[in-house]
Every structure is written in structure tokens, then in C-alpha cells.
Design a protein around this motif. Structure first.
Motif, PDB file in Angstrom:
ATOM      1  N   VAL A  51      13.170 -60.769   6.454  1.00  0.00           N
ATOM      2  CA  VAL A  51      14.581 -60.449   6.261  1.00  0.00           C
ATOM      3  C   VAL A  51      15.382 -61.126   7.368  1.00  0.00           C
ATOM      4  CG1 VAL A  51      16.289 -58.594   6.296  1.00  0.00           C
ATOM      5  CG2 VAL A  51      14.166 -58.302   5.029  1.00  0.00           C
ATOM      6  N   LEU A  52      16.466 -61.800   6.982  1.00  0.00           N
ATOM      7  CA  LEU A  52      17.261 -62.606   7.907  1.00  0.00           C
ATOM      8  C   LEU A  52      18.480 -61.846   8.408  1.00  0.00           C
ATOM      9  CD1 LEU A  52      17.205 -65.712   5.585  1.00  0.00           C
ATOM     10  CD2 LEU A  52      15.772 -65.368   7.603  1.00  0.00           C
ATOM     11  N   SER A  53      18.994 -60.958   7.567  1.00  0.00           N
ATOM     12  CA  SER A  53      20.179 -60.203   7.968  1.00  0.00           C
ATOM     13  C   SER A  53      20.352 -59.026   7.037  1.00  0.00           C
ATOM     14  CB  SER A  53      21.429 -61.086   7.901  1.00  0.00           C
ATOM     15  OG  SER A  53      21.613 -61.589   6.595  1.00  0.00           O
ATOM     16  N   LEU A  54      20.964 -57.995   7.577  1.00  0.00           N
ATOM     17  CA  LEU A  54      21.307 -56.804   6.800  1.00  0.00           C
ATOM     18  C   LEU A  54      22.808 -56.789   6.629  1.00  0.00           C
ATOM     19  CD1 LEU A  54      18.963 -54.303   8.651  1.00  0.00           C
ATOM     20  CD2 LEU A  54      18.747 -55.040   6.267  1.00  0.00           C
ATOM     21  N   HIS A  55      23.276 -56.360   5.485  1.00  0.00           N
ATOM     22  CA  HIS A  55      24.711 -56.390   5.228  1.00  0.00           C
ATOM     23  C   HIS A  55      25.257 -55.039   4.810  1.00  0.00           C
ATOM     24  CE1 HIS A  55      25.138 -60.633   5.944  1.00  0.00           C
ATOM     25  NE2 HIS A  55      23.951 -60.752   5.417  1.00  0.00           N
ATOM     26  N   ILE A  56      26.457 -54.769   5.285  1.00  0.00           N
ATOM     27  CA  ILE A  56      27.089 -53.469   5.093  1.00  0.00           C
ATOM     28  C   ILE A  56      28.410 -53.675   4.332  1.00  0.00           C
ATOM     29  CG2 ILE A  56      26.053 -52.732   7.274  1.00  0.00           C
ATOM     30  CD1 ILE A  56      28.854 -52.810   8.518  1.00  0.00           C
ATOM     31  N   PRO A  57      28.986 -52.611   3.824  1.00  0.00           N
ATOM     32  CA  PRO A  57      30.191 -52.750   3.000  1.00  0.00           C
ATOM     33  C   PRO A  57      31.325 -53.504   3.704  1.00  0.00           C
ATOM     34  CG  PRO A  57      29.283 -50.573   2.682  1.00  0.00           C
ATOM     35  CD  PRO A  57      28.470 -51.227   3.777  1.00  0.00           C
ATOM     36  N   GLY A  58      31.979 -54.355   2.954  1.00  0.00           N
ATOM     37  CA  GLY A  58      33.091 -55.151   3.465  1.00  0.00           C
ATOM     38  C   GLY A  58      32.683 -56.572   3.800  1.00  0.00           C
ATOM     39  N   GLU A 115      22.141 -51.970  16.710  1.00  0.00           N
ATOM     40  CA  GLU A 115      23.047 -52.917  16.041  1.00  0.00           C
ATOM     41  C   GLU A 115      23.647 -52.308  14.781  1.00  0.00           C
ATOM     42  OE1 GLU A 115      21.778 -57.067  15.224  1.00  0.00           O
ATOM     43  OE2 GLU A 115      22.568 -56.768  13.196  1.00  0.00           O
ATOM     44  N   MET A 116      22.811 -51.719  13.950  1.00  0.00           N
ATOM     45  CA  MET A 116      23.319 -51.147  12.707  1.00  0.00           C
ATOM     46  C   MET A 116      24.316 -50.032  12.999  1.00  0.00           C
ATOM     47  SD  MET A 116      22.244 -53.026  10.416  1.00  0.00           S
ATOM     48  CE  MET A 116      22.873 -52.208   8.957  1.00  0.00           C
ATOM     49  N   HIS A 117      23.999 -49.223  14.009  1.00  0.00           N
ATOM     50  CA  HIS A 117      24.927 -48.149  14.344  1.00  0.00           C
ATOM     51  C   HIS A 117      26.288 -48.698  14.760  1.00  0.00           C
ATOM     52  CE1 HIS A 117      26.756 -45.029  16.974  1.00  0.00           C
ATOM     53  NE2 HIS A 117      26.406 -44.265  15.974  1.00  0.00           N
ATOM     54  N   GLN A 118      26.279 -49.718  15.578  1.00  0.00           N
ATOM     55  CA  GLN A 118      27.555 -50.270  16.060  1.00  0.00           C
ATOM     56  C   GLN A 118      28.342 -50.910  14.925  1.00  0.00           C
ATOM     57  OE1 GLN A 118      28.329 -51.883  19.659  1.00  0.00           O
ATOM     58  NE2 GLN A 118      26.962 -50.541  20.791  1.00  0.00           N
ATOM     59  N   ARG A 119      27.661 -51.654  14.073  1.00  0.00           N
ATOM     60  CA  ARG A 119      28.368 -52.318  12.977  1.00  0.00           C
ATOM     61  C   ARG A 119      28.920 -51.291  11.998  1.00  0.00           C
ATOM     62  NH1 ARG A 119      24.041 -56.378  10.764  1.00  0.00           N
ATOM     63  NH2 ARG A 119      25.607 -56.687   9.136  1.00  0.00           N
ATOM     64  N   LEU A 120      28.125 -50.267  11.708  1.00  0.00           N
ATOM     65  CA  LEU A 120      28.599 -49.243  10.776  1.00  0.00           C
ATOM     66  C   LEU A 120      29.737 -48.429  11.384  1.00  0.00           C
ATOM     67  CD1 LEU A 120      25.139 -48.135   9.340  1.00  0.00           C
ATOM     68  CD2 LEU A 120      26.994 -49.219   8.053  1.00  0.00           C
ATOM     69  N   LYS A 121      29.640 -48.164  12.681  1.00  0.00           N
ATOM     70  CA  LYS A 121      30.701 -47.406  13.345  1.00  0.00           C
ATOM     71  C   LYS A 121      32.027 -48.159  13.264  1.00  0.00           C
ATOM     72  CE  LYS A 121      30.903 -46.638  17.913  1.00  0.00           C
ATOM     73  NZ  LYS A 121      30.527 -46.098  19.241  1.00  0.00           N
ATOM     74  N   ALA A 122      31.949 -49.480  13.389  1.00  0.00           N
ATOM     75  CA  ALA A 122      33.172 -50.303  13.394  1.00  0.00           C
ATOM     76  C   ALA A 122      33.941 -50.200  12.079  1.00  0.00           C
ATOM     77  CB  ALA A 122      32.819 -51.754  13.691  1.00  0.00           C
ATOM     78  N   VAL A 123      33.241 -49.879  10.990  1.00  0.00           N
ATOM     79  CA  VAL A 123      33.945 -49.731   9.714  1.00  0.00           C
ATOM     80  C   VAL A 123      33.973 -48.274   9.251  1.00  0.00           C
ATOM     81  CG1 VAL A 123      33.545 -52.089   8.902  1.00  0.00           C
ATOM     82  CG2 VAL A 123      31.843 -50.329   8.434  1.00  0.00           C
ATOM     83  N   GLY A 124      33.678 -47.385  10.188  1.00  0.00           N
ATOM     84  CA  GLY A 124      33.820 -45.959   9.879  1.00  0.00           C
ATOM     85  C   GLY A 124      32.724 -45.385   9.003  1.00  0.00           C
ATOM     86  N   LEU A 125      31.535 -45.940   9.065  1.00  0.00           N
ATOM     87  CA  LEU A 125      30.448 -45.443   8.223  1.00  0.00           C
ATOM     88  C   LEU A 125      29.374 -44.696   9.016  1.00  0.00           C
ATOM     89  CD1 LEU A 125      30.061 -48.348   5.621  1.00  0.00           C
ATOM     90  CD2 LEU A 125      31.007 -46.068   5.261  1.00  0.00           C
ATOM     91  N   THR A 126      29.775 -44.105  10.154  1.00  0.00           N
ATOM     92  CA  THR A 126      28.842 -43.260  10.899  1.00  0.00           C
ATOM     93  C   THR A 126      29.417 -41.849  10.989  1.00  0.00           C
ATOM     94  OG1 THR A 126      29.928 -43.999  12.930  1.00  0.00           O
ATOM     95  CG2 THR A 126      27.871 -45.093  12.336  1.00  0.00           C
ATOM     96  N   GLN A 127      28.540 -40.883  11.209  1.00  0.00           N
ATOM     97  CA  GLN A 127      28.978 -39.550  11.592  1.00  0.00           C
ATOM     98  C   GLN A 127      28.368 -39.314  12.964  1.00  0.00           C
ATOM     99  OE1 GLN A 127      26.528 -39.379   8.712  1.00  0.00           O
ATOM    100  NE2 GLN A 127      28.100 -40.718   7.867  1.00  0.00           N
ATOM    101  N   ASP A 128      29.206 -39.326  13.986  1.00  0.00           N
ATOM    102  CA  ASP A 128      28.705 -39.205  15.352  1.00  0.00           C
ATOM    103  C   ASP A 128      27.592 -40.230  15.557  1.00  0.00           C
ATOM    104  OD1 ASP A 128      30.454 -37.059  15.856  1.00  0.00           O
ATOM    105  OD2 ASP A 128      29.050 -35.717  14.844  1.00  0.00           O
ATOM    106  N   ASP A 129      26.399 -39.754  15.915  1.00  0.00           N
ATOM    107  CA  ASP A 129      25.321 -40.692  16.185  1.00  0.00           C
ATOM    108  C   ASP A 129      24.376 -40.851  15.000  1.00  0.00           C
ATOM    109  OD1 ASP A 129      26.224 -41.336  18.725  1.00  0.00           O
ATOM    110  OD2 ASP A 129      25.338 -39.512  19.537  1.00  0.00           O
TER     111      ASP A 129
END
Lengths: 242, 242
Positions: free
Chosen positions: B74-81, B161-175
Motif C-alpha cells: 500500500v502506497l498511501s491511505l486516503h480520507i474524505p475530501g 499520521e492518520m490521527h493528525q490528517r483526520l483531525k484536520a478535517v474534523g473526523l476524530t473524537q478526541d484521541d
DNA sequence: CGGACTGTTGATTCGAATCAAAACCGGTGG
DNA sequence: CCACCGGTTTTGATTCGAATCAACAGTCCG
């Protein structure tokens, strides 16, 4: 005519892009500040905020990151005609370093000058964008290389890649190419220890796939090396029209 | 208001870019063909010649290559947007595949439409170029991850990394964050076997760094996890002005 | 001539892969 | 409702590729 800095860029861009004469004039019009650098010279430091891009005109360079534990990983190798830090046009702080592998002749081009040229020549902008995307494609292949291939396959893949890229800009002689890199640096490219690089090279030589003398690599069995590497040249995107 | 496809793109772009209202209007004006996909659906095949880009609006996707021996990386993971195949705008043949990790809602946008918008809005073109460069920066970090880090550090790095990227678009709940990935798929991301992924996750749990239940990851000790990973967020280029 | 870097070799250790099997889980259909 | 099934997670035993440790040889160069 003597190949000046801009010409090396044009040669390289023309490998993967269709440029018209106005694009080429625009490149010749770029103000480029020439500099000579010794081997291992730091060209751009990690964390730096650049105002220029660095055009590599002669010699080899690499980009690298160093882990917290002090292990270096080389991210990419660069050959004449490339602009290894083109991304700094839009990413203003360096997340890695750019280093001269060998003595180099480089040219610094102000971001402003490149931005102006891009605005005047959208086709040039597209070509530069495409160059950064090919960069990206090579990174992807390197992820596969260090993530999934054996030491021998990694080494084979790196050598075939370098041969193809150098051939595209006329820097090979038949199956030989000048590539002055130490075994320790190869290890940093491939995620291997120096000792294991040494043994891997010995094994490739023993199998009659390559020969190495001094800074000169020679591929003795291209088919065999490509097969060992599982090499598919698609990712280099060397054909401008596809 | 309900988040349509274009809004997810705007949300994501705005994390790393300064868009003005005309840019946003231009995005809303893009013709987007919506589609729903099941988990593991192939979105774009290796070798394909695309005429569209794929905007991921809901769910997760990944890009991957398969080696000759059948090993997947796997080369990259992608999140909404995100637009995982934005490179196809200038690289016309795919050198890897794009796959739905989970059920997804995606939107296809014709290259022509994006090219037109880029011509009208150079600032939007710059933002999209920058997105591809951030993509590239993430690839670089992944090279370091698989090339030089231990299994535990790799896993820690991926999760931070995933936590930070998801947090940036509001897709985390706390940690905590929803991230429905199997251990086999994690192995393909990290260049590890499934068995070793399992043992690595156990070790992170035992050390009180994370918890995992179902598709929900929770980071219990952010400091510890970042330290183990040797994590430096610079490469994510989340701040538009630097 | 001495010193620093580079390449080479051997012995040993170690991290992760592989092989094999069991436990768990969610869904499906009888 | 429960038996079954495929996919996923977990565990244990073993192997193997590459790292590490430690020396030594070769080469270049001031």
C-alpha cells in the motif's frame, strides 16, 4: 555549443514533456545563478525556507531524511537536468535535505522567476507540475522497493532505474554508466546495512548480472537484472504523450 | 446544510491552502458524478488511462502496487475530501491501482472540467498542485517508515499520521478515530506480515499507547506514541501559509 | 608515511517471515 | 435460533534474511 545550465533542464524536460519553442525561450530567459559544490555539500537543509529552486546541471545529488535514531534514508537520487527541490515552489518549508552526492554544478533559480514563467507559459507550468508528479511516481516505486523486495531485488531495481533515467538524457555508454556512490550510500537508498550491500553486490556480480569498477556500473545481463528486480518502466513516465 | 461532494473537497483543500470565494465558487461549479462503492472495490486499475479524477467523499481508500511475486504494498491511505488520483491529470497512464478500503461515496470529475477551472482560477491550480506535492511529502515519509523504522515505530507513525490528517478535517473524537482496516491491510501498508502486525499491535496495547476495538483506534498516550514513531508533523504541510 | 575513508570477510545475533493451527466473529440460511 | 462458513485475529514453533560486531585490506591523498 557548450551545454549551459538551462540546456540541461530543457534536455531533461523534453524527455517527458512536449515543449514548444516559446516554452524553450522562456526557460532560456530564466535568471540562473551558477554555483559549484563539492561532494557531500549540503545544498538545502531540512527545515529551510527556500526562495530559490536548485537546478542540477552536472553531477549527482540526493534527498534524504534522518530518523530520530540517526539513521539516514535516501529518498531520491537526482541526475543532471533535474530540479530536486521543485516542490519548494509550493511547500515553503523543507521536510528533508538536499545533498550533493558527487561534485556538482548547480544553478539557483528564484521562485519568483519560475512563477512568472509559469504564468506566461501555462504549458511550461504543466510540464513542471508533471515533473513533480513523476518524482512522486518514483517515490511510490521506492516505497515498494524498500517495503516488499529482497535485498538483491532492491539493488537490481535501483540499478535498472538509474540506467534508464540516465539513458533518457544521454548519460550512458551502452550498458555502462558513471555512478559514483559508496556502498554506505547505497545502503541508505535501499534501507540496508553497508555490509549487506557489499554482499548483495557480490552476489549480483557472481551471477553475471553486473560489474562494478570504480564509479562505473555496467549491466551485463539486462534481462536477468530486470527480471530479478521485477522492473516495469511505466512509473518513469518517460513518454511525453502518455 | 448537508455536506455534498464538493464541500468535502473544499474542507480538505482549506486545511492546507488559502482559497478565496471565487475559487470556492469554481469548485462548486465542477460537474461531479456521484457513485457508491463497496469495500475492496477497484476504483481505478493499474495501467488504466483515466479521463476523470476521483474525489473521495466518504470512507477510506488506498493506492497500491503489486510486485511480480504477488506481494501487495500500500502506497498511501486516503480520507474524505482527497483526490487520490489527481496525478492522472498529467500522468495519463496509472502506475498503481486505487482501491476502496471501506464502503465509499466518491465523485468523478472530468479532467477537462478540472483543467478549465485551473485556467480560470490559477490560485485553485496552485492549491491542487500543492495537494499533489503534499501527497509526495507523505510518500517520502513512508519511504523512511518502511526503510528505516522498526515494526513498532512504523505502526506508531502510521497511527499518528492518520490521527493528525483526520483531525484536520474534523473526523476524530478526541484521541479516537474510526479506521476500519484489517491487520493484513496494515501489513501491506507497513511492509510487515499479518502475524507481525498482530504482535506489534499487542505490544503497543500492552504498553498503554493505544487501544483498538472493532474499527475504532484510540490513542491513549500521544506523547509516547509520537516519541516511539519519531514523529515530526512538518511533512504534512497542514499550515496553508508555510 | 600516516590517516581517513571505503570495501571486504567472518562470526554471531536478532527481528521479522513463515508455517501451522486454533479461536473468534459476523453474517447467512436452514 | 442455531449450525455453519469465510474472513479475521491470535498463538506457538521454527526458519531465515539482514543487522550487528569486529577485524582487516585496499585506496586515495595530504
Amino acid at each position: 555549443m557548450t551545454s549551459n545550465l538551462a540546456s540541461t533542464l530543457i534536455t531533461k524536460l523534453t524527455v517527458s514533456n512536449n515543449l514548444d519553442s516559446a516554452d524553450i525561450r522562456a526557460i532560456h530567459g530564466l535568471p540562473i545563478r551558477e554555483r559549484k559544490l563539492g561532494a557531500s555539500a549540503l545544498i538545502v537543509a531540512d527545515g529551510a525556507r527556500s526562495t530559490d529552486c536548485c537546478l542540477l546541471a552536472e553531477g549527482f545529488a540526493f534527498r534524504a531524511k534522518t530518523t530520530f535514531e540517526g539513521q539516514r534514508q535516501v529518498l531520491s537520487l537526482h541526475i543532471p537536468g533535474e530540479i530536486p527541490d521543485l516542490q519548494s515552489l509550493h511547500l515553503h518549508v523543507m521536510d528533508h535535505e538536499l545533498v550533493a552526492l558527487t561534485p556538482c554544478k548547480v544553478g539557483f533559480i528564484a521562485h519568483e522567476a519560475i512563477r512568472d514563467a509559469n504564468q506566461q507559459r501555462p504549458n511550461l507550468a504543466a510540464a513542471l507540475w508533471r515533473e513533480t508528479l513523476i518524482d512522486s511516481a518514483i517515490f511510490r516505486e521506492w516505497i515498494v522497493n524498500v517495503g516488499r523486495r529482497s535485498a538483491a531485488a532492491r539493488m537490481a531495481h535501483l540499478l535498472v532505474e538509474m540506467h534508464q533515467r540516465l539513458k533518457a538524457v544521454g548519460l550512458t555508454q551502452d550498458d555502462g554508466f558513471a555512478f559514483p556512490i559508496t556502498q554506505a550510500e547505497l545502503g541508505d537508498c535501499l534501507g540496508l546495512s553497508t555490509v549487506h550491500v557489499n554482499r548483495t553486490l557480490q552476489s549480483l556480480r557472481k551471477d553475471g548480472l553486473i560489474s562494478v569498477e570504480r564509479a562505473e556500473f555496467r549491466i551485463l545481463d539486462m534481462q536477468g537484472l530486470e527480471f530479478l528486480a521485477g522492473f516495469d518502466p511505466t512509473y518513469l513516465h518517460l513518454n511525453p504523450s502518455i
